[in-house]
Design a protein around this motif. Structure first.
Motif: not given
Length: 126
Positions: A12-15, A89-91, A121-126
């Motif tokens: 998911v993208q940041p935000g 930071e939530d990744t 797995q949760v990955t937060v990245a743009s």
């Protein structure tokens, strides 16, 4: 044998937002408080949020307060974690487990160490 299956993770993208699900089996789930934990690479597992067996009381780590919401559907033996305003930071890999409950409050201490699932797995990245 207690068993937990986590699902709902992804990229998911940041935000952005995600909703995780935790399905429990092998025990009477509605009699136990359930907690969500996460573990990032190279870091220790940390408690994120928990909810008492009745669903009437919750706890959140400061790092997720006001962004994450934990809830449960005892009829489905499922606990949810709604995550909003996600940041890098939530990744982490997110896990759920039965946790301690005392005097109507839950604590981020897993009752058993032999029932951890594979996590999601949760990955937060743009």
């Amino acid at each position: 044998q207690w068993r937990f299956v986590e699902s709902g993770g992804g990229l998911v993208q940041p935000g952005g937002s995600l909703r995780l699900s935790c399905a429990g089996s092998g025990f009477i789930a509605d009699r136990y408080a359930i907690g969500w934990f996460r573990q990032a690479p190279g870091k220790e597992r940390e408690g994120v949020a928990c909810i008492v067996s009745s669903g009437q009381n919750t706890y959140y780590a400061n790092s997720v307060k006001d962004r994450f919401t934990i809830s449960r559907d005892n009829a489905k033996s499922t606990v949810y974690l709604q995550m909003n305003s996600l940041g890098p930071e939530d990744t982490s890999v997110y896990f759920c487990a039965a946790v301690q409950e005392l005097d109507g409050r839950c604590a981020m201490r897993a009752l058993r160490t032999d029932s951890w699932g594979e996590g999601t797995q949760v990955t937060v990245a743009s």
